[in-house]
Design a protein around this motif. Structure first.
Motif, PDB file in Angstrom:
ATOM      1  N   PHE A 196       1.005  -1.287   0.299  1.00  0.00           N
ATOM      2  CA  PHE A 196       0.375  -0.049  -0.431  1.00  0.00           C
ATOM      3  C   PHE A 196       0.897   0.970   0.165  1.00  0.00           C
ATOM      4  CE2 PHE A 196      -2.521   2.705   3.225  1.00  0.00           C
ATOM      5  CZ  PHE A 196      -3.456   3.489   1.813  1.00  0.00           C
ATOM      6  N   LEU A 197       1.441   1.626   0.567  1.00  0.00           N
ATOM      7  CA  LEU A 197       2.595   2.493   1.053  1.00  0.00           C
ATOM      8  C   LEU A 197       4.322   2.026   0.930  1.00  0.00           C
ATOM      9  CD1 LEU A 197       1.021   3.506   4.092  1.00  0.00           C
ATOM     10  CD2 LEU A 197       1.187   4.802   1.985  1.00  0.00           C
ATOM     11  N   PHE A 198       5.153   3.376   0.337  1.00  0.00           N
ATOM     12  CA  PHE A 198       6.266   3.203   0.128  1.00  0.00           C
ATOM     13  C   PHE A 198       6.423   4.130   0.896  1.00  0.00           C
ATOM     14  CE2 PHE A 198       2.909   1.874  -3.157  1.00  0.00           C
ATOM     15  CZ  PHE A 198       3.828   0.397  -3.717  1.00  0.00           C
ATOM     16  N   LEU A 199       8.245   3.187   1.840  1.00  0.00           N
ATOM     17  CA  LEU A 199       8.727   4.710   2.464  1.00  0.00           C
ATOM     18  C   LEU A 199       9.961   4.002   1.887  1.00  0.00           C
ATOM     19  CD1 LEU A 199       8.584   6.370   5.460  1.00  0.00           C
ATOM     20  CD2 LEU A 199       9.395   3.741   6.721  1.00  0.00           C
ATOM     21  N   HIS A 200      10.719   5.871   0.993  1.00  0.00           N
ATOM     22  CA  HIS A 200      11.563   6.202   0.459  1.00  0.00           C
ATOM     23  C   HIS A 200      12.423   6.376   2.018  1.00  0.00           C
ATOM     24  CE1 HIS A 200      10.581   6.162  -3.265  1.00  0.00           C
ATOM     25  NE2 HIS A 200       9.880   6.224  -3.194  1.00  0.00           N
ATOM     26  N   THR A 201      13.842   6.049   1.920  1.00  0.00           N
ATOM     27  CA  THR A 201      14.807   6.195   2.751  1.00  0.00           C
ATOM     28  C   THR A 201      16.077   6.890   1.789  1.00  0.00           C
ATOM     29  OG1 THR A 201      16.501   4.668   4.995  1.00  0.00           O
ATOM     30  CG2 THR A 201      15.781   4.108   2.897  1.00  0.00           C
ATOM     31  N   ASP A 202      17.466   6.470   2.772  1.00  0.00           N
ATOM     32  CA  ASP A 202      18.228   7.611   2.128  1.00  0.00           C
ATOM     33  C   ASP A 202      19.190   6.435   2.558  1.00  0.00           C
ATOM     34  OD1 ASP A 202      18.318   8.306   4.345  1.00  0.00           O
ATOM     35  OD2 ASP A 202      19.781  10.189   4.330  1.00  0.00           O
ATOM     36  N   ASP A 203      18.869   5.351   3.696  1.00  0.00           N
ATOM     37  CA  ASP A 203      20.357   4.583   3.928  1.00  0.00           C
ATOM     38  C   ASP A 203      19.671   3.309   4.182  1.00  0.00           C
ATOM     39  OD1 ASP A 203      22.072   3.186   5.750  1.00  0.00           O
ATOM     40  OD2 ASP A 203      23.089   4.771   6.312  1.00  0.00           O
ATOM     41  N   PHE A 204      19.035   2.318   3.665  1.00  0.00           N
ATOM     42  CA  PHE A 204      18.182   1.164   3.798  1.00  0.00           C
ATOM     43  C   PHE A 204      19.078   0.181   5.338  1.00  0.00           C
ATOM     44  CE2 PHE A 204      16.793  -2.982   3.550  1.00  0.00           C
ATOM     45  CZ  PHE A 204      15.844  -3.234   2.993  1.00  0.00           C
ATOM     46  N   ASP A 205      20.062   0.158   5.107  1.00  0.00           N
ATOM     47  CA  ASP A 205      20.739  -0.387   6.114  1.00  0.00           C
ATOM     48  C   ASP A 205      20.921   0.095   7.201  1.00  0.00           C
ATOM     49  OD1 ASP A 205      21.487  -2.414   4.376  1.00  0.00           O
ATOM     50  OD2 ASP A 205      23.292  -1.711   4.135  1.00  0.00           O
ATOM     51  N   ARG A 206      20.660   0.775   7.264  1.00  0.00           N
ATOM     52  CA  ARG A 206      20.239   2.018   8.920  1.00  0.00           C
ATOM     53  C   ARG A 206      18.834   1.642   8.826  1.00  0.00           C
ATOM     54  NH1 ARG A 206      20.104   8.031   7.553  1.00  0.00           N
ATOM     55  NH2 ARG A 206      17.788   7.134   7.307  1.00  0.00           N
ATOM     56  N   ASP A 207      18.200   1.640   8.351  1.00  0.00           N
ATOM     57  CA  ASP A 207      16.563   1.614   8.541  1.00  0.00           C
ATOM     58  C   ASP A 207      16.115   0.196   9.087  1.00  0.00           C
ATOM     59  OD1 ASP A 207      16.512   4.566   8.808  1.00  0.00           O
ATOM     60  OD2 ASP A 207      15.994   4.840   7.526  1.00  0.00           O
ATOM     61  N   HIS A 208      16.118  -0.538   8.258  1.00  0.00           N
ATOM     62  CA  HIS A 208      16.221  -1.380   8.204  1.00  0.00           C
ATOM     63  C   HIS A 208      16.713  -2.278   9.565  1.00  0.00           C
ATOM     64  CE1 HIS A 208      16.692  -6.236   7.116  1.00  0.00           C
ATOM     65  NE2 HIS A 208      15.368  -6.389   7.064  1.00  0.00           N
ATOM     66  N   ALA A 209      18.074  -2.244   9.960  1.00  0.00           N
ATOM     67  CA  ALA A 209      18.216  -2.594  11.074  1.00  0.00           C
ATOM     68  C   ALA A 209      17.838  -1.542  12.539  1.00  0.00           C
ATOM     69  CB  ALA A 209      19.988  -2.480  11.133  1.00  0.00           C
ATOM     70  N   ARG A 210      17.502  -1.107  12.135  1.00  0.00           N
ATOM     71  CA  ARG A 210      16.639   0.417  13.533  1.00  0.00           C
ATOM     72  C   ARG A 210      15.284  -0.895  13.578  1.00  0.00           C
ATOM     73  NH1 ARG A 210      13.220   3.588  13.156  1.00  0.00           N
ATOM     74  NH2 ARG A 210      13.740   4.308  10.711  1.00  0.00           N
ATOM     75  N   MET A 211      14.525  -0.769  12.368  1.00  0.00           N
ATOM     76  CA  MET A 211      13.119  -1.088  12.076  1.00  0.00           C
ATOM     77  C   MET A 211      12.829  -2.827  12.695  1.00  0.00           C
ATOM     78  SD  MET A 211      12.135   0.200   8.860  1.00  0.00           S
ATOM     79  CE  MET A 211      10.515   0.209   8.780  1.00  0.00           C
ATOM     80  N   ARG A 212      14.246  -3.260  11.872  1.00  0.00           N
ATOM     81  CA  ARG A 212      14.120  -5.611  13.142  1.00  0.00           C
ATOM     82  C   ARG A 212      13.638  -4.776  14.474  1.00  0.00           C
ATOM     83  NH1 ARG A 212      14.623  -9.467  10.393  1.00  0.00           N
ATOM     84  NH2 ARG A 212      15.916 -10.473  11.689  1.00  0.00           N
ATOM     85  N   ALA A 213      15.150  -4.090  15.097  1.00  0.00           N
ATOM     86  CA  ALA A 213      14.876  -3.675  16.311  1.00  0.00           C
ATOM     87  C   ALA A 213      14.093  -3.675  16.916  1.00  0.00           C
ATOM     88  CB  ALA A 213      16.525  -2.997  16.750  1.00  0.00           C
ATOM     89  N   ASN A 214      12.736  -2.770  16.372  1.00  0.00           N
ATOM     90  CA  ASN A 214      12.047  -2.223  17.164  1.00  0.00           C
ATOM     91  C   ASN A 214      10.930  -3.028  16.963  1.00  0.00           C
ATOM     92  OD1 ASN A 214      12.771  -0.532  18.115  1.00  0.00           O
ATOM     93  ND2 ASN A 214      12.322   1.467  16.438  1.00  0.00           N
ATOM     94  N   GLU A 215      11.027  -4.591  16.235  1.00  0.00           N
ATOM     95  CA  GLU A 215      10.423  -5.896  16.718  1.00  0.00           C
ATOM     96  C   GLU A 215       9.193  -5.027  15.111  1.00  0.00           C
ATOM     97  OE1 GLU A 215       9.373  -6.688  19.916  1.00  0.00           O
ATOM     98  OE2 GLU A 215      11.089  -7.899  20.673  1.00  0.00           O
ATOM     99  N   VAL A 216       9.630  -4.607  14.336  1.00  0.00           N
ATOM    100  CA  VAL A 216       9.207  -4.309  13.074  1.00  0.00           C
ATOM    101  C   VAL A 216       9.043  -5.771  12.219  1.00  0.00           C
ATOM    102  CG1 VAL A 216       8.531  -2.804  10.547  1.00  0.00           C
ATOM    103  CG2 VAL A 216       9.269  -1.757  12.743  1.00  0.00           C
ATOM    104  N   GLU A 217       7.499  -6.446  11.369  1.00  0.00           N
ATOM    105  CA  GLU A 217       7.655  -7.020  10.826  1.00  0.00           C
ATOM    106  C   GLU A 217       8.386  -7.145   9.550  1.00  0.00           C
ATOM    107  OE1 GLU A 217       4.525 -11.199   9.530  1.00  0.00           O
ATOM    108  OE2 GLU A 217       3.806  -9.135  10.630  1.00  0.00           O
ATOM    109  N   PHE A 218       8.933  -7.534   8.941  1.00  0.00           N
ATOM    110  CA  PHE A 218       8.957  -7.594   7.644  1.00  0.00           C
ATOM    111  C   PHE A 218       9.207  -9.659   7.336  1.00  0.00           C
ATOM    112  CE2 PHE A 218      12.019  -4.403   8.771  1.00  0.00           C
ATOM    113  CZ  PHE A 218      12.133  -3.838   7.383  1.00  0.00           C
ATOM    114  N   LEU A 219       8.431  -9.295   5.927  1.00  0.00           N
ATOM    115  CA  LEU A 219       8.090 -10.611   5.504  1.00  0.00           C
ATOM    116  C   LEU A 219       9.264 -10.829   4.168  1.00  0.00           C
ATOM    117  CD1 LEU A 219       3.913  -8.606   4.654  1.00  0.00           C
ATOM    118  CD2 LEU A 219       4.761 -10.424   6.491  1.00  0.00           C
TER     119      LEU A 219
END
Length: 129
Positions: A78-101
């Motif tokens: 549904f939505l597209f979150l653009h980032t300037d640093d994928f690895d940083r944001d992916h790691a932070r989100m995983r640490a915050n228990e965001v569910e990646f599919l």
């Protein structure tokens, strides 16, 4: 002429649970939280640094809206979150228990992975090349 999309309504089951996820786990800014009535609020959130489009967290009202929570696009991203640093944001989100599919993948347009909010909405986290 210049036009922008100011807000996109996102159906959620509860305002506070949605704020906890989007602000607490994703790190979005809480732009506005105005009580309009006993049951209705105007809640806008946006990713840090975003200056135009906001998400309007809209608490579902009635069975039809409740049924649409998490499925506003029929199961598609549904939505597209653009980032300037994928690895940083992916790691932070995983640490915050965001569910990646899925695991991060490289596409011709950039690095991407699909995640889901706790209400069922699918998002792409993307660092465009």
């Amino acid at each position: 002429m210049q036009q922008t999309i100011g807000a996109i309504a996102l159906l959620v089951p509860d305002y506070d649970a949605a704020i906890a996820f989007y602000v607490g786990k994703l790190g979005f800014d809480l732009i506005e939280d105005t009580h309009l009535s006993e049951a209705k609020r105007w809640v806008l959130v946006a990713p840090p640094g975003s200056s135009e489009t906001r998400l309007l967290l809209a608490q579902a009202d009635g069975q039809d809206q409740v049924k649409a929570i998490g499925n506003q696009t029929g199961g598609r991203v549904f939505l597209f979150l653009h980032t300037d640093d994928f690895d940083r944001d992916h790691a932070r989100m995983r640490a915050n228990e965001v569910e990646f599919l899925e695991s991060p993948r490289e596409e011709v347009y950039g690095k991407v992975a699909v995640f889901r909010d706790p209400f069922g909405n699918k998002w792409d986290l993307i660092e465009r090349y």
